[in-house]
Design a protein around this motif. Structure first.
Motif, PDB file in Angstrom:
ATOM      1  N   ARG A  52       0.892  -1.148   0.149  1.00  0.00           N
ATOM      2  CA  ARG A  52      -0.081   0.078   0.012  1.00  0.00           C
ATOM      3  C   ARG A  52       0.749   1.085   0.105  1.00  0.00           C
ATOM      4  N   LEU A  53       1.859   1.511   0.792  1.00  0.00           N
ATOM      5  CA  LEU A  53       2.811   2.304   0.846  1.00  0.00           C
ATOM      6  C   LEU A  53       3.376   2.807  -0.582  1.00  0.00           C
ATOM      7  N   GLY A  54       4.042   1.731  -1.256  1.00  0.00           N
ATOM      8  CA  GLY A  54       4.460   1.536  -2.346  1.00  0.00           C
ATOM      9  C   GLY A  54       3.859   2.125  -3.452  1.00  0.00           C
ATOM     10  N   GLU A  55       2.558   1.530  -3.491  1.00  0.00           N
ATOM     11  CA  GLU A  55       1.342   1.928  -4.576  1.00  0.00           C
ATOM     12  C   GLU A  55       1.130   3.500  -4.474  1.00  0.00           C
ATOM     13  N   SER A  56       1.173   3.830  -3.178  1.00  0.00           N
ATOM     14  CA  SER A  56       0.405   5.312  -2.973  1.00  0.00           C
ATOM     15  C   SER A  56       1.911   6.253  -3.570  1.00  0.00           C
ATOM     16  N   ALA A  57       2.933   5.760  -2.963  1.00  0.00           N
ATOM     17  CA  ALA A  57       4.226   6.744  -3.485  1.00  0.00           C
ATOM     18  C   ALA A  57       4.427   6.467  -4.918  1.00  0.00           C
ATOM     19  N   SER A  58       4.103   5.568  -5.540  1.00  0.00           N
ATOM     20  CA  SER A  58       4.287   5.491  -6.950  1.00  0.00           C
ATOM     21  C   SER A  58       3.408   6.421  -7.592  1.00  0.00           C
ATOM     22  N   ARG A  59       2.164   6.328  -7.102  1.00  0.00           N
ATOM     23  CA  ARG A  59       1.103   7.486  -7.691  1.00  0.00           C
ATOM     24  C   ARG A  59       1.472   9.003  -7.600  1.00  0.00           C
ATOM     25  N   LEU A  60       1.908   9.253  -6.399  1.00  0.00           N
ATOM     26  CA  LEU A  60       2.592  10.349  -6.152  1.00  0.00           C
ATOM     27  C   LEU A  60       3.536  10.829  -6.908  1.00  0.00           C
ATOM     28  N   LEU A  61       4.530   9.962  -6.962  1.00  0.00           N
ATOM     29  CA  LEU A  61       6.007  10.316  -7.943  1.00  0.00           C
ATOM     30  C   LEU A  61       5.237  10.438  -9.452  1.00  0.00           C
ATOM     31  N   GLY A  62       4.306   9.865  -9.690  1.00  0.00           N
ATOM     32  CA  GLY A  62       3.927  10.010 -11.096  1.00  0.00           C
ATOM     33  C   GLY A  62       3.049  11.199 -11.262  1.00  0.00           C
ATOM     34  N   THR A  63       2.319  11.675  -9.965  1.00  0.00           N
ATOM     35  CA  THR A  63       1.775  12.987 -10.247  1.00  0.00           C
ATOM     36  C   THR A  63       2.657  14.297 -10.432  1.00  0.00           C
ATOM     37  N   TRP A  64       3.840  14.061  -9.544  1.00  0.00           N
ATOM     38  CA  TRP A  64       4.834  15.060  -9.702  1.00  0.00           C
ATOM     39  C   TRP A  64       5.625  15.196 -11.046  1.00  0.00           C
ATOM     40  N   PRO A 115       3.835  17.058 -15.074  1.00  0.00           N
ATOM     41  CA  PRO A 115       4.138  18.440 -15.866  1.00  0.00           C
ATOM     42  C   PRO A 115       5.347  18.159 -16.591  1.00  0.00           C
ATOM     43  N   TYR A 116       6.342  17.474 -16.211  1.00  0.00           N
ATOM     44  CA  TYR A 116       7.455  17.297 -17.083  1.00  0.00           C
ATOM     45  C   TYR A 116       7.465  16.470 -18.254  1.00  0.00           C
ATOM     46  N   LEU A 117       6.345  15.313 -18.188  1.00  0.00           N
ATOM     47  CA  LEU A 117       6.272  14.391 -19.111  1.00  0.00           C
ATOM     48  C   LEU A 117       5.298  15.548 -20.233  1.00  0.00           C
ATOM     49  N   THR A 138       4.364  10.480 -27.196  1.00  0.00           N
ATOM     50  CA  THR A 138       3.725  10.094 -25.927  1.00  0.00           C
ATOM     51  C   THR A 138       5.052   9.853 -24.989  1.00  0.00           C
ATOM     52  N   ALA A 139       4.993  10.261 -23.808  1.00  0.00           N
ATOM     53  CA  ALA A 139       5.950  10.428 -22.542  1.00  0.00           C
ATOM     54  C   ALA A 139       5.676   9.509 -21.300  1.00  0.00           C
ATOM     55  N   ASN A 140       6.539   8.976 -20.956  1.00  0.00           N
ATOM     56  CA  ASN A 140       6.166   7.895 -19.906  1.00  0.00           C
ATOM     57  C   ASN A 140       7.320   7.725 -18.829  1.00  0.00           C
ATOM     58  N   MET A 141       6.984   7.626 -17.607  1.00  0.00           N
ATOM     59  CA  MET A 141       7.689   7.473 -16.624  1.00  0.00           C
ATOM     60  C   MET A 141       7.584   5.888 -15.963  1.00  0.00           C
ATOM     61  N   ALA A 142       8.730   5.551 -15.708  1.00  0.00           N
ATOM     62  CA  ALA A 142       8.722   3.997 -15.267  1.00  0.00           C
ATOM     63  C   ALA A 142       9.664   3.674 -14.117  1.00  0.00           C
ATOM     64  N   GLU A 166      10.918  -6.115 -12.035  1.00  0.00           N
ATOM     65  CA  GLU A 166       9.964  -5.705 -13.363  1.00  0.00           C
ATOM     66  C   GLU A 166      10.169  -4.073 -13.361  1.00  0.00           C
ATOM     67  N   ILE A 167       9.580  -3.849 -14.590  1.00  0.00           N
ATOM     68  CA  ILE A 167       9.631  -2.517 -14.942  1.00  0.00           C
ATOM     69  C   ILE A 167       8.029  -2.073 -14.620  1.00  0.00           C
ATOM     70  N   VAL A 168       7.661  -1.152 -13.757  1.00  0.00           N
ATOM     71  CA  VAL A 168       6.341  -0.580 -13.537  1.00  0.00           C
ATOM     72  C   VAL A 168       5.881   0.767 -14.193  1.00  0.00           C
ATOM     73  N   TYR A 169       5.260   1.033 -15.007  1.00  0.00           N
ATOM     74  CA  TYR A 169       4.987   2.426 -15.514  1.00  0.00           C
ATOM     75  C   TYR A 169       4.149   3.181 -14.498  1.00  0.00           C
ATOM     76  N   VAL A 170       4.508   4.565 -14.186  1.00  0.00           N
ATOM     77  CA  VAL A 170       3.864   5.081 -13.085  1.00  0.00           C
ATOM     78  C   VAL A 170       3.195   6.417 -13.617  1.00  0.00           C
ATOM     79  N   ALA A 171       3.200   6.855 -14.904  1.00  0.00           N
ATOM     80  CA  ALA A 171       2.860   8.034 -15.356  1.00  0.00           C
ATOM     81  C   ALA A 171       2.974   8.063 -17.028  1.00  0.00           C
ATOM     82  N   GLN A 172       2.277   8.808 -17.641  1.00  0.00           N
ATOM     83  CA  GLN A 172       2.021   8.936 -18.967  1.00  0.00           C
ATOM     84  C   GLN A 172       1.226  10.068 -19.612  1.00  0.00           C
ATOM     85  N   VAL A 173       1.837  10.774 -20.272  1.00  0.00           N
ATOM     86  CA  VAL A 173       1.054  11.648 -20.960  1.00  0.00           C
ATOM     87  C   VAL A 173       0.896  11.470 -22.647  1.00  0.00           C
TER      88      VAL A 173
END
Length: 264
Positions: A85-97, A100-102, A112-116, A122-129
């Motif tokens: 739960r902590l990791g998932e919440s932190a990943s979502r927050l990191l993706g939110t931050w 704007p850069y993506l 298309t821009a991604n953050m992983a 494994e690689i997990v994708y946490v943000a995309q624009v």
């Protein structure tokens, strides 16, 4: 008794530091467990951390009681489910931050821009624009892939020692996603050498035919992270690469500075 003396000394240090030292040690043990693949024995933790066994045992008992660590039937310790739960919440927050850069990447490159992140093996994708083109790439946030067939995977593993990369590949295997996927450890290590020399990674139809991806790691990120752009191979050409890579590198640097400034 030696055990009592060691425990008393450690308790005194913790009290003198207002409990901060114990917190630092507990988080250090969790990170060492993660680095070791998620499961370790007390003797291994003692050898790598330099802490006495009684101190480690006391900290692990607390972590077990809180659900952040669990003790296996073989007496070894594994990372616990409460960390998810902590990791998932932190990943979502990191993706939110990162968004704007993506978004800036999309504006400047058109793709298309991604953050992983590198999460375990494994690689997990946490943000995309997404790109504004009608023909564009889409990767679902939260998707997990093996690193050997992705640009972000190469960018992230380029900073990992070769023996650790080999160990990771032996655990995951190297299945072919396409006919262009690298499927041998030696071939992948050679590709990582190219990444280190060039300063960026390329996925040329290795994850999906007709899709080209350029990726760079985010320097000094609190957790191993990379950003990338992806698009049709007909648009992400060699000529386009020369223009896109400097933008990727600059945005990665600015994102790194923002994360450091936020205390992330």
């Amino acid at each position: 008794m030696p055990t009592s003396s060691a425990s008393t000394t450690d308790s005194a240090k913790s009290s003198a530091g207002g409990g901060v030292q114990s917190l630092e040690r507990a988080f250090d043990l969790l990170e060492r467990m993660a680095d070791a693949g998620g499961e370790v024995g007390l003797s291994e933790l003692s050898a790598t951390s330099g802490l006495p066994l009684p101190t480690i045992h006391r900290l692990m008992r607390t972590l077990v009681a809180c659900g952040y660590v669990r003790q296996q039937p073989n007496r070894r310790y594994a990372l616990g489910p409460r960390l998810i739960r902590l990791g998932e919440s932190a990943s979502r927050l990191l993706g939110t931050w990162a968004r704007p850069y993506l978004a800036r990447l999309v504006e400047e490159t058109g793709e298309t821009a991604n953050m992983a992140l590198l999460d375990g093996d494994e690689i997990v994708y946490v943000a995309q624009v997404p790109s504004k083109h009608s023909m564009r790439m889409f990767t679902e946030v939260g998707r997990r892939v093996l690193p050997h067939s992705t640009g972000v995977g190469k960018a992230l593993l380029a900073g990992v020692p070769d023996d650790e990369v080999r160990a990771l590949l032996s655990r995951t295997g190297m299945p072919a996603a396409t006919e262009k996927t690298i499927t041998t450890p030696d071939g992948f290590l050679a590709a990582l050498a190219d990444v280190r020399q060039a300063g960026y990674a390329v996925d040329d139809s290795e994850q999906e035919i007709g899709v080209r991806c350029l990726a760079v790691s985010v320097p000094d990120s609190p957790t191993a992270a990379a950003i990338s752009i992806s698009g049709p191979a007909g648009r992400v050409t060699e000529a386009a690469t020369e223009k896109i890579v400097p933008v990727l590198q600059q945005v990665a640097l600015e994102l790194s500075q923002a994360l450091a400034g936020s205390g992330a």
